[in-house]
Scaffold this motif. Structure first.
Motif, PDB file in Angstrom:
ATOM      1  N   GLY A 142       0.540  -1.786   0.039  1.00  0.00           N
ATOM      2  CA  GLY A 142       0.289  -0.153   0.234  1.00  0.00           C
ATOM      3  C   GLY A 142       0.687   1.301   0.068  1.00  0.00           C
ATOM      4  O   GLY A 142       1.928   1.213  -0.084  1.00  0.00           O
ATOM      5  N   PRO A 143       0.486   1.945   0.562  1.00  0.00           N
ATOM      6  CA  PRO A 143       0.429   3.544  -0.180  1.00  0.00           C
ATOM      7  C   PRO A 143       1.941   4.024   1.288  1.00  0.00           C
ATOM      8  O   PRO A 143       1.478   3.091   2.363  1.00  0.00           O
ATOM      9  CB  PRO A 143      -0.081   5.138   0.107  1.00  0.00           C
ATOM     10  N   PHE A 144       2.857   4.836   2.025  1.00  0.00           N
ATOM     11  CA  PHE A 144       3.509   4.901   2.630  1.00  0.00           C
ATOM     12  C   PHE A 144       3.357   6.653   2.650  1.00  0.00           C
ATOM     13  O   PHE A 144       3.624   7.459   1.566  1.00  0.00           O
ATOM     14  CB  PHE A 144       5.034   4.279   3.167  1.00  0.00           C
ATOM     15  N   GLY A 145       4.032   6.894   3.744  1.00  0.00           N
ATOM     16  CA  GLY A 145       4.255   8.591   4.680  1.00  0.00           C
ATOM     17  C   GLY A 145       5.522   8.656   5.314  1.00  0.00           C
ATOM     18  O   GLY A 145       4.810   7.586   6.260  1.00  0.00           O
ATOM     19  N   ALA A 146       6.018   9.094   4.303  1.00  0.00           N
ATOM     20  CA  ALA A 146       7.587   9.210   4.879  1.00  0.00           C
ATOM     21  C   ALA A 146       8.000  10.159   5.926  1.00  0.00           C
ATOM     22  O   ALA A 146       8.451  11.239   4.632  1.00  0.00           O
ATOM     23  CB  ALA A 146       7.992   8.542   3.729  1.00  0.00           C
ATOM     24  N   PHE A 147       7.844  10.507   6.896  1.00  0.00           N
ATOM     25  CA  PHE A 147       8.155  11.680   7.593  1.00  0.00           C
ATOM     26  C   PHE A 147       9.529  12.233   8.324  1.00  0.00           C
ATOM     27  O   PHE A 147      10.026  11.150   8.348  1.00  0.00           O
ATOM     28  CB  PHE A 147       6.943  12.250   8.081  1.00  0.00           C
ATOM     29  N   SER A 148       9.570  13.474   9.491  1.00  0.00           N
ATOM     30  CA  SER A 148      10.598  13.382   9.967  1.00  0.00           C
ATOM     31  C   SER A 148      11.923  13.263   9.354  1.00  0.00           C
ATOM     32  O   SER A 148      11.967  13.869   8.349  1.00  0.00           O
ATOM     33  CB  SER A 148      10.892  12.168  10.975  1.00  0.00           C
ATOM     34  N   ALA A 149      12.602  13.338   9.936  1.00  0.00           N
ATOM     35  CA  ALA A 149      14.131  13.130   8.666  1.00  0.00           C
ATOM     36  C   ALA A 149      14.277  12.349   7.127  1.00  0.00           C
ATOM     37  O   ALA A 149      14.947  12.807   6.616  1.00  0.00           O
ATOM     38  CB  ALA A 149      14.950  12.462   9.570  1.00  0.00           C
ATOM     39  N   TYR A 150      13.173  11.754   6.667  1.00  0.00           N
ATOM     40  CA  TYR A 150      13.104  11.055   5.742  1.00  0.00           C
ATOM     41  C   TYR A 150      12.649  12.597   5.082  1.00  0.00           C
ATOM     42  O   TYR A 150      12.823  12.722   3.807  1.00  0.00           O
ATOM     43  CB  TYR A 150      11.921  10.028   5.584  1.00  0.00           C
ATOM     44  N   TYR A 151      11.884  13.370   5.252  1.00  0.00           N
ATOM     45  CA  TYR A 151      11.648  14.808   4.967  1.00  0.00           C
ATOM     46  C   TYR A 151      12.549  15.640   4.347  1.00  0.00           C
ATOM     47  O   TYR A 151      12.587  15.913   3.812  1.00  0.00           O
ATOM     48  CB  TYR A 151       9.919  15.408   5.546  1.00  0.00           C
ATOM     49  N   PHE A 152      13.213  16.006   5.579  1.00  0.00           N
ATOM     50  CA  PHE A 152      14.203  16.861   6.215  1.00  0.00           C
ATOM     51  C   PHE A 152      15.026  16.797   4.776  1.00  0.00           C
ATOM     52  O   PHE A 152      15.581  17.325   3.815  1.00  0.00           O
ATOM     53  CB  PHE A 152      14.337  16.743   6.824  1.00  0.00           C
ATOM     54  N   VAL A 153      15.450  15.326   5.283  1.00  0.00           N
ATOM     55  CA  VAL A 153      16.769  15.347   4.279  1.00  0.00           C
ATOM     56  C   VAL A 153      16.245  15.315   2.381  1.00  0.00           C
ATOM     57  O   VAL A 153      17.111  15.938   1.973  1.00  0.00           O
ATOM     58  CB  VAL A 153      17.142  13.939   4.636  1.00  0.00           C
ATOM     59  N   MET A 154      15.516  14.368   2.177  1.00  0.00           N
ATOM     60  CA  MET A 154      14.866  14.340   0.188  1.00  0.00           C
ATOM     61  C   MET A 154      14.425  15.526   0.333  1.00  0.00           C
ATOM     62  O   MET A 154      14.648  16.138  -0.758  1.00  0.00           O
ATOM     63  CB  MET A 154      14.006  12.406   0.354  1.00  0.00           C
ATOM     64  N   ASP A 155      14.131  16.374   1.312  1.00  0.00           N
ATOM     65  CA  ASP A 155      13.230  17.697   0.831  1.00  0.00           C
ATOM     66  C   ASP A 155      14.913  18.355   0.340  1.00  0.00           C
ATOM     67  O   ASP A 155      14.939  18.905  -0.526  1.00  0.00           O
ATOM     68  CB  ASP A 155      12.626  18.389   1.982  1.00  0.00           C
ATOM     69  N   PHE A 156      15.848  18.499   1.434  1.00  0.00           N
ATOM     70  CA  PHE A 156      16.987  19.426   1.387  1.00  0.00           C
ATOM     71  C   PHE A 156      17.663  19.124  -0.705  1.00  0.00           C
ATOM     72  O   PHE A 156      17.968  19.807  -1.183  1.00  0.00           O
ATOM     73  CB  PHE A 156      17.847  18.731   1.676  1.00  0.00           C
ATOM     74  N   LEU A 157      17.481  17.384  -0.467  1.00  0.00           N
ATOM     75  CA  LEU A 157      18.336  17.378  -1.645  1.00  0.00           C
ATOM     76  C   LEU A 157      17.393  16.919  -2.849  1.00  0.00           C
ATOM     77  O   LEU A 157      18.068  16.489  -3.978  1.00  0.00           O
ATOM     78  CB  LEU A 157      18.285  15.651  -1.700  1.00  0.00           C
ATOM     79  N   ASN A 158      16.123  17.824  -2.964  1.00  0.00           N
ATOM     80  CA  ASN A 158      15.240  18.252  -3.859  1.00  0.00           C
ATOM     81  C   ASN A 158      14.674  16.900  -4.797  1.00  0.00           C
ATOM     82  O   ASN A 158      14.918  16.591  -5.887  1.00  0.00           O
ATOM     83  CB  ASN A 158      15.573  18.720  -5.036  1.00  0.00           C
ATOM     84  N   LEU A 159      14.135  15.325  -3.559  1.00  0.00           N
ATOM     85  CA  LEU A 159      14.335  14.413  -4.648  1.00  0.00           C
ATOM     86  C   LEU A 159      13.309  13.492  -3.776  1.00  0.00           C
ATOM     87  O   LEU A 159      12.437  12.442  -3.542  1.00  0.00           O
ATOM     88  CB  LEU A 159      15.549  13.552  -4.006  1.00  0.00           C
TER      89      LEU A 159
END
Ligand SMILES: Nc1ccn([C@@H]2O[C@H](COP(=O)(O)OP(=O)(O)O)[C@@H](O)[C@H]2O)c(=O)n1
Ligand SMILES: [Ca+2]
Length: 498
Positions: free
Chosen positions: A343-360
């Motif tokens: 099913g679908p997943f939501g990845a948050f906390s450092a998953y978001y901060f890191v991937m957002d910084f890397l534009n990924l």
């Protein structure tokens, strides 16, 4: 006949004044009926209740204020985050040698909470503090120091007028399960009984994975199973928290395996070419995740030097996962049972901060492309990276190549996400204005705000009820006007005659 006519002419109903009075009373009665009907059923939108949760994480503490309408039965109204405050300084576990400072560190955010929650609500507002992997590690390492930190924190929190409900360490299971509750509550999936979203939480010291799997009944590994009955639906949740596999401790694990022989220089593929820093062995091994691996007779310092190679970095990271044993039908790593992700997943906390910084954060991009971009990023010279991001603290900036590589490795090698299932992950920070994380689910649970059974739905929504009353009143008014029309015409005729 003439006697009858006399009676009619003498009837009080027939005088113009009476007819005017009846008309006015009728109109007032109808207007009053509509007003009362509308007001009585209008939601008392001004009345709210509040709850405060402090998330004492390994790297920092954050305070969240939640608000929900007070008039709903059993507090079943929608809960929303209205404010958050980031505590200055490190997580409370870093104050082991100075416990009272852990309490003191919270006061600024607590004063902010005093301003944000209406004064007359302070006494009835519950206040919780939940600590996660940083305190789990401190408790393992030095339980009296952990007790002292809790004492100091409790003392500080009791100084405020809020209804303090205690400070405690959450188990990894609770942390994973409440993160899942938060994500699905905010997405309105629980109330509507929709397919749920899995939750991926990456902290500094631990990481959690939680999801519902249709072919998992909880019997194969009961410690990984949490059952809920929410809004009349049963959920059998798979959840696991990996202590020491948060991104900061995973970095220690990765570095520790490169320092087994106590070298003076470490060439690290997870850091950019041109990066070089003298680091203390004592600092690197100052964590129960790695302390037992400290090389004998190592020098005091080592020179941490980057080589910037994604492929080799991934190889290093893979080595911190143990895939050699599994007593279950299938495992993620370190012998931990895990059904296939679903099913679908939501990845948050450092998953978001890191991937957002890397534009990924765009997971519609093929995984191979994500890896290509990260390969380029890791290969960028350190001087270029610092020039491009001069506002970001150097310590954090230096670690994004490692952190991005760790995230992709953990997801694909650790949890077995494939290129197809990877595309069902969404990197998220907030849902409808509330942060994704365990805090909201924790509070919903402790305040019993999610009923086990579906609430009886009202026969009509509020708007429908008001519409019906209004239509009825208009019809009544028309009937009333029609009924007094003959009286009015007779009355005007009489006036004419007079
Ligand atoms: N803006 C931010 C905030 C946190 N973070 C990271 O997110 C993680 C949060 O972990 P945490 O303090 O909740 O630790 P746990 O106790 O959950 O393991 C840390 O690794 C932080 O460095 C980040 O990368 N960027
Ligand atoms: Ca956390």
């Amino acid at each position: 006949m003439s006697a009858q006519r006399d009676m009619k002419e003498k009837s009080p109903w027939r005088t113009p004044v009476t007819i005017i009075i009846i008309t006015v009373i009728g109109v007032i009665a109808i207007v009053a009926l509509v007003t009362v009907a509308v007001l009585q059923n209008k939601p008392l939108s001004q009345k709210y209740k509040y709850g405060i949760v402090l998330d004492a994480g390994s790297s920092h503490t954050a305070l969240y204020i939640y608000e929900w309408p007070a008039e709903k039965d059993n507090n079943t109204g929608r809960v929303e985050q209205t404010h958050s405050c980031k505590v200055q300084g490190p997580g409370i576990s870093a104050y082991a040698s100075d416990p009272w400072k852990a309490g003191e560190s919270l006061t600024d955010c607590m004063h902010e909470a005093q301003q944000k929650v209406p004064r007359n609500k302070h006494e009835e507002t519950p206040l919780y503090l939940g600590a996660t992997a940083g305190m789990r590690l401190l408790n393992m390492e030095n339980s009296s120091a952990s007790d002292q930190v809790f004492q100091a924190v409790e003392e500080a929190l009791r100084q405020f007028q809020f209804s303090f409900q205690g400070a405690r360490i959450l188990s990894g299971q609770e942390e994973g399960a409440f993160g899942w509750v938060t994500v699905n509550y905010l997405d309105d999936r629980l109330k509507q009984g929709l397919e749920t979203t899995g939750a991926l939480d990456l902290g500094g010291a631990s990481t959690q994975i939680s999801f519902v799997s249709s072919n998992y009944d909880g019997s194969e590994s009961p410690k990984n199973s949490v059952t809920f009955r929410l809004y009349g639906n049963d959920y059998n949740l798979y959840t696991h928290s990996f202590l020491c596999y948060g991104k900061d401790q995973a970095l220690r694990l990765t570095l520790a395996q490169q320092t087994l022989s106590g070298p003076v220089i470490i060439s690290d593929p997870c850091f950019h070419k041109g990066y070089t820093k003298i680091k203390n062995y004592a600092d690197l091994y100052d964590s129960p995740c790695v302390s037992h691996r400290k090389p004998q007779g190592a020098p005091a310092t080592f020179n941490h030097t980057g080589t910037g190679n994604f492929q080799q970095c991934q190889e290093q990271i893979k080595r911190i996962f143990n895939f050699t044993y599994c007593k279950y039908s299938r495992c993620s790593f370190n012998g931990i049972f895990q059904p296939l992700v679903q099913g679908p997943f939501g990845a948050f906390s450092a998953y978001y901060f890191v991937m957002d910084f890397l534009n990924l954060t765009d997971t519609s991009e093929p995984l191979t492309e994500v890896k290509d971009k990260l390969t380029k990023y890791c290969a960028t010279l350190w001087s270029e990276i610092t020039a491009q991001h001069h506002t970001v603290k150097e310590k954090y900036l230096a670690e994004y190549c490692f952190a991005g590589t760790y995230i992709l490795t953990l997801l694909t090698e650790g949890y077995n996400f494939t290129s197809e299932s990877y595309s069902k992950i969404k990197y998220i920070k907030q849902i409808k204005g509330s942060d994704a994380g365990w805090t909201l689910g924790y509070m919903l649970n402790l305040t019993n705000m999610i009923p086990a059974e579906a609430p009886d739905s009202p026969p009509l929504p509020h708007a429908g009820y008001v519409s019906i009353v209004t239509i009825m009143a208009i019809l009544l008014f028309i009937v009333f006007i029609l009924s007094i029309r003959p009286l009015w015409s007779r009355c005007s005729k009489q006036l004419h005659i007079v």
